[in-house]
Design an enzyme around this catalytic site. Structure first.
Site, PDB file in Angstrom:
ATOM      1  N   HIS A 135       0.466  -1.338  -0.346  1.00 57.06           N
ATOM      2  CA  HIS A 135       0.117   0.084  -0.277  1.00 57.06           C
ATOM      3  C   HIS A 135       1.217   1.664   0.296  1.00 57.06           C
ATOM      4  CE1 HIS A 135      -3.528  -2.431   2.052  1.00 57.06           C
ATOM      5  NE2 HIS A 135      -3.447  -2.281   1.054  1.00 57.06           N
ATOM      6  N   GLU A 178       1.691 -12.694 -24.833  1.00 52.79           N
ATOM      7  CA  GLU A 178       3.144 -12.553 -23.824  1.00 52.79           C
ATOM      8  C   GLU A 178       3.258 -14.061 -23.341  1.00 52.79           C
ATOM      9  OE1 GLU A 178       0.953 -10.663 -20.536  1.00 52.79           O
ATOM     10  OE2 GLU A 178      -1.290 -11.789 -21.284  1.00 52.79           O
ATOM     11  N   ASP A 230       5.676 -10.548 -19.710  1.00 52.39           N
ATOM     12  CA  ASP A 230       5.743 -12.056 -18.998  1.00 52.39           C
ATOM     13  C   ASP A 230       6.208 -12.991 -20.502  1.00 52.39           C
ATOM     14  OD1 ASP A 230       3.987 -12.737 -17.361  1.00 52.39           O
ATOM     15  OD2 ASP A 230       2.377 -11.519 -17.387  1.00 52.39           O
ATOM     16  N   CYS A 283       3.049  -2.809 -24.336  1.00 53.86           N
ATOM     17  CA  CYS A 283       3.049  -2.414 -22.932  1.00 53.86           C
ATOM     18  C   CYS A 283       4.189  -2.686 -21.398  1.00 53.86           C
ATOM     19  CB  CYS A 283       1.912  -2.474 -22.478  1.00 53.86           C
ATOM     20  SG  CYS A 283       1.510  -3.541 -22.383  1.00 53.86           S
TER      21      CYS A 283
HETATM   22  C1  PEP Z   1       3.171  -8.037 -19.383  1.00 52.44           C
HETATM   23  O1  PEP Z   1       2.927  -8.754 -19.311  1.00 52.44           O
HETATM   24  O2  PEP Z   1       4.727  -7.577 -19.910  1.00 52.44           O
HETATM   25  C2  PEP Z   1       2.152  -7.086 -18.715  1.00 52.44           C
HETATM   26  C3  PEP Z   1       2.064  -5.405 -19.668  1.00 52.44           C
HETATM   27  O3  PEP Z   1       1.342  -7.124 -18.144  1.00 52.44           O
HETATM   28  P1  PEP Z   1       1.623  -8.028 -16.412  1.00 52.44           P
HETATM   29  O4  PEP Z   1       3.225  -7.017 -16.753  1.00 52.44           O
HETATM   30  O5  PEP Z   1       0.334  -7.142 -15.918  1.00 52.44           O
HETATM   31  O6  PEP Z   1       1.759  -9.136 -15.894  1.00 52.44           O
HETATM   32 MG    MG Z   2       1.879  -9.608 -18.101  1.00 52.05          MG
END
Ligand code: PEP
Ligand code: MG
Length: 579
Positions: free
Chosen positions: A191, A433, A457, A504
């Site tokens: 938190h 991913e 991932d 992302c």
């Molecule tokens: C990723 O796996 O790159 C992603 C953006 O998702 P998270 O980090 O939430 O697993």
């Molecule tokens: Mg991910």
């Protein structure tokens, strides 16, 4: 001088004096009271509960205004415990039957709860110990006649050092002028980490014993970017960090000026910079940092803040808030990515042997269709309010994608039956991913409107390295040639198929990879809001032909070390202040 390495949870460098918050225990004056004093103790207890409840409600309101309802919800549990009778009745019973003082009975009962919570297998319930301790401290403070919250009294720009902060203490940080926070406990997703990050206060956690090493008024250097805390630094270290502090301040003010400028290369190619968010209030930060939309809204945080599953309306309210603040800019809502490292209460009761290879993400949703459809209906309801897109995580094959779409179709029917408007042609995308998705990307792309590469991932599954295990952390790198070839292929195939492709994962927000990604053909980047200005800066000083040359060279290297060294050198040449 003492140098301590911890986890940098909020970036930035500060040099200031320490204020050490001791793990304060309220001294209890009397264990027993005489029989004719028990009535007075019961009244005192009632007043203590009332004052504590008023305080918690005020805190919750202030937090909701400053940081949003999601974060304020930390105090729902405190409100419930203080407003329901159970705890008060148990304490009252001890006062009456044992002639205990109100304070002693409170400590006795609260300690009993803490012990029981500590023995629970469920991780989320175990974490409740901190809340109970917080409630106990608040009650004892009122019972012993102490004044306001200790953190209110923090004067001047100091670095706050503590063993751990209770949720209410971290909430108070917003009202203090602390320059930095260093704690023995805590990690990236605690938190306190979330709160300090959202307030832009540099912070380092997981330092083990910093609260014993640092003394009141010691000079402290806190480097939230590297996760370092230096207590009582020598003159050389101090001089070095004064330069660094100034450099960071200059860089920050320089980057602010970029906010309204386009992310366009020297040879005129426009790049889209989006942001990744977890909480609705971050949409404002995204706009402040110059993001052109939300490329990844991680909605599972709605689940993690409370013990109850969010209702359709709670989902809807969160999405509505983000869409409203983003205006006509795109908002990509990722469906629940629970499992692996983000558990709900019920999931954490049944631990898996290999959670990252287990029932996580879209797999969990397809086996738990009802909560999945609750979320899908909420997204659909919000789809008429702006440029909303829906994204399925961890897709590893066509059947999975089709099943997810079928669930979306069911959610559409539910809304149709009730005459609730939604956008039938809402754009549907997937996260790439897994190596399976990367290898079958051509087929998958025929059935979606966009793809987003989740390198966090994708790297772990390509290299077989757990992204959260510090023992194998050096093996986890985006620079591995196998990862880079996979990225090249996905981006190239998306380009041929004319399917918009973004990236992302954290890699999108690291300046050393910007040239390479541009050179591989990536034109949409999505990252933490605070990273947007730096990435924009790199884009604005380079050309696509230079980026293509860099990418071509990088793809010929055999090892990740060559790749990283070369990319760092090239980035330093064009933007020395960033690395
Ligand atoms: C990723 O796996 O790159 C992603 C953006 O998702 P998270 O980090 O939430 O697993
Ligand atoms: Mg991910």
């Amino acid at each position: 001088m003492e140098i301590k390495q911890g986890i940098g949870v909020s970036p930035g460098v500060v040099i200031a004096n320490a204020v050490v918050l001791d793990a304060e225990e309220y001294r209890i004056q009397h264990k027993y009271v005489s029989a004719d004093e028990t009535a007075g103790e019961l009244q005192r207890l009632t007043r203590g509960f009332e004052a504590s409840l008023t305080e918690v409600d005020m805190l919750r309101d202030t937090m909701a205004r400053q940081l949003g309802r999601d974060i304020a919800a930390i105090f729902d549990f405190h409100h419930n415990i203080l407003s329901q009778n159970r705890l008060r009745d148990e304490i009252s019973a001890l006062i009456t039957t044992n002639n205990y003082s109100a304070a002693y009975a409170t400590r006795d009962i609260c300690h009993g709860y803490q012990q029981r919570f500590l023995q629970m297998e469920d991780l989320l319930l175990r974490e409740r110990v901190r809340d109970i301790r917080d409630i106990e401290r608040r009650l004892l403070r009122h019972l012993s006649g102490h004044g306001g919250e200790d953190l209110y009294e923090l004067a001047g720009s100091k670095i706050l050092i503590a063993h751990d902060l209770t949720p209410s203490q971290s909430a108070h940080l917003a009202q203090t002028r602390v320059a930095g926070v260093a704690m023995d406990a805590g990690g990236l997703t605690s938190h306190t980490a979330i709160v300090v990050r959202s307030m832009g206060i540099p912070a380092v956690m997981g330092l083990n014993n910093i609260s014993q090493v640092a003394l009141e008024d010691d000079t402290v250097i806190l480097d939230g970017t590297k996760g370092l805390v230096i207590v009582r630094p020598n003159e050389d270290m101090l001089a070095e960090y004064r330069v660094e502090e100034k450099r960071m301040q200059d860089l920050a003010s320089d980057l602010i000026t970029l906010r309204d400028k386009p992310a366009v290369t020297q040879d005129g190619v426009e790049v889209t910079l989006l942001s990744n968010i977890e909480f609705p209030y971050e949409s404002k930060t995204s706009l402040d940092k110059g993001a052109q939309g939300i490329g990844l809204y991680r909605t599972e945080f709605l689940y993690l803040r409370s013990e109850e599953e969010p209702t359709e309306d709670e989902h809807y309210q969160a999405y509505h808030a983000v869409i409203k603040s983003m205006g006509d800019k795109p908002v990509t809502i990722r469906t629940l990515d629970l499992g692996a490292d983000k558990y709900t209460k019920s999931q954490s009761r049944e631990p898996e042997r290999n959670p990252f290879l287990g029932l996580r993400s879209i797999r969990y949703c397809l086996q738990n269709l009802e909560p999945f459809k609750v979320q899908l209906r909420a997204i659909l309801r919000a789809s008429v309010e702006g440029d909303v897109r829906i994204m399925f995580p961890l897709i590893s094959g066509l059947m999975e994608l089709r099943q997810a779409k079928m669930a979306l179709g069911d959610a559409m029917e539910d809304l149709e039956e009730k005459d609730i408007p939604f956008r039938r042609d809402i754009p549907i995308g997937i996260m790439v991913e897994t190596p399976a998705a990367a290898l079958q990307i051509r087929e998958l792309m025929r059935e979606v409107s966009f793809v987003s590469i989740g390198t966090n991932d994708l790297i772990q599954y390509t290299l077989a390295v757990d992204r959260g295990n510090e023992r194998v952390a050096p093996l986890y790198t985006a620079s591995h040639p196998s990862v880079l070839r996979t990225l090249r292929d996905i981006i190239r195939k998306a380009d041929h198929a004319k399917v918009p492709c973004s990236l992302c994962g954290e890699m999108a927000g690291e300046p050393m990879y910007t040239l390479l990604l541009l050179g591989l053909g990536l034109r949409i980047f999505s990252m933490a809001p605070s990273d947007v200005p730096e990435i924009k800066k790199v884009i604005r000083v380079t050309t696509i032909s230079q980026a293509v040359r860099v990418a071509g060279r990088v793809l010929r290297f055999d090892t990740d070390r060559q790749v990283s060294n070369y990319l760092r050198d090239q980035t330093r040449k064009i933007s020395p202040e960033l690395l």
